[in-house]
Design a protein around this motif. Structure first.
Motif, PDB file in Angstrom:
ATOM      1  N   VAL A 145      44.625  -8.043 -37.724  1.00 30.14           N
ATOM      2  CA  VAL A 145      46.006  -8.105 -37.922  1.00 30.14           C
ATOM      3  C   VAL A 145      46.593  -7.354 -37.143  1.00 30.14           C
ATOM      4  CG1 VAL A 145      48.228  -7.625 -39.180  1.00 30.14           C
ATOM      5  CG2 VAL A 145      46.292  -8.100 -40.296  1.00 30.14           C
ATOM      6  N   SER A 148      46.118  -9.482 -33.669  1.00 33.65           N
ATOM      7  CA  SER A 148      46.624 -10.927 -33.810  1.00 33.65           C
ATOM      8  C   SER A 148      48.023 -10.860 -33.084  1.00 33.65           C
ATOM      9  CB  SER A 148      46.378 -11.365 -34.844  1.00 33.65           C
ATOM     10  OG  SER A 148      47.385 -10.560 -36.122  1.00 33.65           O
ATOM     11  N   ILE A 149      48.995  -9.672 -33.326  1.00 33.83           N
ATOM     12  CA  ILE A 149      50.039  -9.543 -32.791  1.00 33.83           C
ATOM     13  C   ILE A 149      50.127  -8.962 -31.603  1.00 33.83           C
ATOM     14  CG2 ILE A 149      52.316  -7.830 -33.302  1.00 33.83           C
ATOM     15  CD1 ILE A 149      51.818  -9.959 -36.016  1.00 33.83           C
ATOM     16  N   SER A 159      57.050 -11.461 -31.038  1.00 32.74           N
ATOM     17  CA  SER A 159      56.306 -11.221 -31.293  1.00 32.74           C
ATOM     18  C   SER A 159      57.014 -10.170 -32.712  1.00 32.74           C
ATOM     19  CB  SER A 159      54.680  -9.448 -31.047  1.00 32.74           C
ATOM     20  OG  SER A 159      55.139  -9.484 -30.036  1.00 32.74           O
ATOM     21  N   GLY A 163      57.610  -9.843 -36.486  1.00 34.86           N
ATOM     22  CA  GLY A 163      57.580  -8.841 -37.283  1.00 34.86           C
ATOM     23  C   GLY A 163      58.513  -8.780 -38.018  1.00 34.86           C
ATOM     24  N   ILE A 166      58.565 -11.102 -41.045  1.00 36.23           N
ATOM     25  CA  ILE A 166      57.341 -10.375 -42.117  1.00 36.23           C
ATOM     26  C   ILE A 166      57.964  -9.475 -42.601  1.00 36.23           C
ATOM     27  CG2 ILE A 166      55.004  -9.243 -42.090  1.00 36.23           C
ATOM     28  CD1 ILE A 166      53.899 -11.263 -39.682  1.00 36.23           C
ATOM     29  N   GLY A 217      51.618  -4.405 -35.433  1.00 41.97           N
ATOM     30  CA  GLY A 217      49.805  -5.223 -36.491  1.00 41.97           C
ATOM     31  C   GLY A 217      50.059  -4.346 -36.998  1.00 41.97           C
ATOM     32  N   ILE A 220      52.691  -4.071 -40.121  1.00 41.56           N
ATOM     33  CA  ILE A 220      52.189  -5.244 -41.111  1.00 41.56           C
ATOM     34  C   ILE A 220      51.664  -4.820 -41.398  1.00 41.56           C
ATOM     35  CG2 ILE A 220      52.466  -7.486 -40.587  1.00 41.56           C
ATOM     36  CD1 ILE A 220      53.559  -7.250 -38.388  1.00 41.56           C
ATOM     37  N   CYS A 242      51.877 -13.870 -45.236  1.00 37.97           N
ATOM     38  CA  CYS A 242      53.195 -13.633 -44.891  1.00 37.97           C
ATOM     39  C   CYS A 242      52.375 -13.322 -42.764  1.00 37.97           C
ATOM     40  CB  CYS A 242      53.911 -12.054 -45.046  1.00 37.97           C
ATOM     41  SG  CYS A 242      54.395 -12.615 -46.364  1.00 37.97           S
ATOM     42  N   VAL A 243      51.209 -13.634 -42.757  1.00 35.15           N
ATOM     43  CA  VAL A 243      50.794 -13.086 -41.526  1.00 35.15           C
ATOM     44  C   VAL A 243      50.236 -14.627 -41.077  1.00 35.15           C
ATOM     45  CG1 VAL A 243      51.084 -10.884 -41.547  1.00 35.15           C
ATOM     46  CG2 VAL A 243      48.609 -12.059 -41.712  1.00 35.15           C
ATOM     47  N   SER A 309      57.017 -19.262 -37.744  1.00 32.25           N
ATOM     48  CA  SER A 309      56.100 -18.470 -38.925  1.00 32.25           C
ATOM     49  C   SER A 309      56.673 -18.181 -40.029  1.00 32.25           C
ATOM     50  CB  SER A 309      56.302 -17.139 -37.843  1.00 32.25           C
ATOM     51  OG  SER A 309      56.377 -15.809 -38.564  1.00 32.25           O
TER      52      SER A 309
END
Length: 372
Positions: A145, A148-149, A159, A163, A166, A217, A220, A242-243, A309
């Motif tokens: 994760v 990935s961010i 991003s 964030g 999320i 990330g 999160i 969520c992600v 998202s």
């Protein structure tokens, strides 16, 4: 306090650029994943960490919770590796990913932030067998994760806006289940991200850099793991939904590079979904080479991806306790992502995504096609 701190530290960074520009500026404007037109400080992670620190201290003083402080302590390895890359440009992806694994292991042992269930019978049996599979899966999930961010960190506000969405979902569910500590952490992260957005969107005066992206990330991932760990009614699929956008972006990119293009998965390219939106939609509509138009189309890309998202996140916050429904939401999002990517590649953009060309850019030349 977190909001004001991050805004103030951002102001200090901009005012002192002449002192640290040699190390902190992103001077590369011609790279394959570069879409800015002038040098910009890429140490936005500093103001995010500053806001997080002040917010956690205030939370500890007023509510007596030490969870947030533990999260900050465990995040130091991944944050330090990202900042080192931002300043030296010599820390590769593998050391940063390993640092994320170390941070995940720290949170596992110090905060009991482990992936003990996945709401999948066979996998849950494996995780219940011994703590070692739990640790390994936690490290993989948190590291993935966090990485990935960093992958979706390509345009002003992208991003950080994702964030913010999320953590808003985490805050809502934390409030629903009565977890004041995780609610406080989520609100602090929202405030720190809002302070960063003040400088980053839309004008891009400061970039998050690897330090900021990996910090966000990590937070999160671990807050999502803790939410599932501390509350049985929260499905393990909730944080995954969520992600969904950054995680599926990463998985799809690996599949695309390895199997469709026969390339190394670690080789950077400009074919992520947010870059396709930029090239197929925004760039064609605001195609002028003028600086103001470059800045405008850079910032215009992010709202598209915020909507992408939000598609799985909005229903997930109301169905956070239904594993089967959340799985269906994730699957539908994956199919929708592939469909949208295919349409953009084939120059068949959905009508609702097409913008009218601004008057000042009506005569802008058409952008060349992008080979795929």
């Amino acid at each position: 306090m977190a909001l004001l701190t991050s805004v103030f530290v951002g102001w200090l960074i901009l005012r002192s650029c002449h002192l640290h520009a040699r190390f902190s500026m992103d001077h590369d404007t011609a790279g394959v994943q570069k879409f800015h037109s002038h040098a910009v400080p890429r140490i936005g992670g500093v103001l995010l960490m500053a806001g997080l620190l002040v917010g956690t201290l205030a939370l500890a003083v007023h509510h007596g919770s030490d969870l947030a402080q533990g999260l900050v302590l465990c995040s130091l390895p991944v944050f330090a590796s990202g900042i080192a890359e931002d300043l030296t440009k010599k820390v590769g992806p593998l050391p940063r990913l390993l640092a994320a694994f170390v941070a995940a292991a720290c949170s596992f042992f110090l905060l009991d932030a482990g992936v003990y269930r996945l709401d999948v019978p066979l996998l849950d049996t494996l995780l219940a067998w011994h703590w070692l599979p739990v640790l390994l899966f936690t490290m993989l999930a948190v590291g993935g994760v966090a990485h990935s961010i960093n992958i979706i960190d390509g345009y002003n506000g992208l991003s950080s806006g994702v964030g913010l969405i999320i953590f808003a979902a985490y805050a809502f569910v934390s409030w629903r289940v009565g977890d004041q500590a995780l609610l406080g952490v989520s609100l602090i992260m929202m405030a720190a991200l809002a302070g960063f957005l003040f400088w980053n969107f839309p004008r891009g005066k400061i970039f998050a850099g690897d330090g900021g992206a990996y910090l966000v990330g990590y937070m999160i991932a671990v807050v999502g793991v803790l939410l599932v760990r501390r509350h049985e009614q929260v499905s393990a699929w909730f944080p995954l939904v969520c992600v969904a956008y950054p995680v599926f972006e990463t998985l799809f990119s690996i599949f695309r590079r390895r199997f469709l293009q026969a390339r190394s998965v670690g080789q950077p390219d400009a074919l992520h979904l947010h870059q396709m939106v930029y090239r197929r939609l925004v760039r064609w509509r605001v195609g002028s080479t003028e600086t103001q138009h470059k800045l405008f189309r850079n910032a215009l890309t992010s709202p598209y991806m915020w909507l992408v998202s939000m598609v799985p996140v909005v229903p997930a916050v109301f169905l956070f306790d239904s594993a089967s429904t959340l799985f269906a939401i994730f699957l539908l999002f994956a199919l929708k992502y592939v469909w949208l990517y295919w349409r953009l590649v084939r120059f068949r953009s959905p009508r609702w995504m097409i913008l009218y060309r601004p008057h000042s850019a009506k005569r802008a030349r058409r952008a060349p096609s992008l080979p795929v």
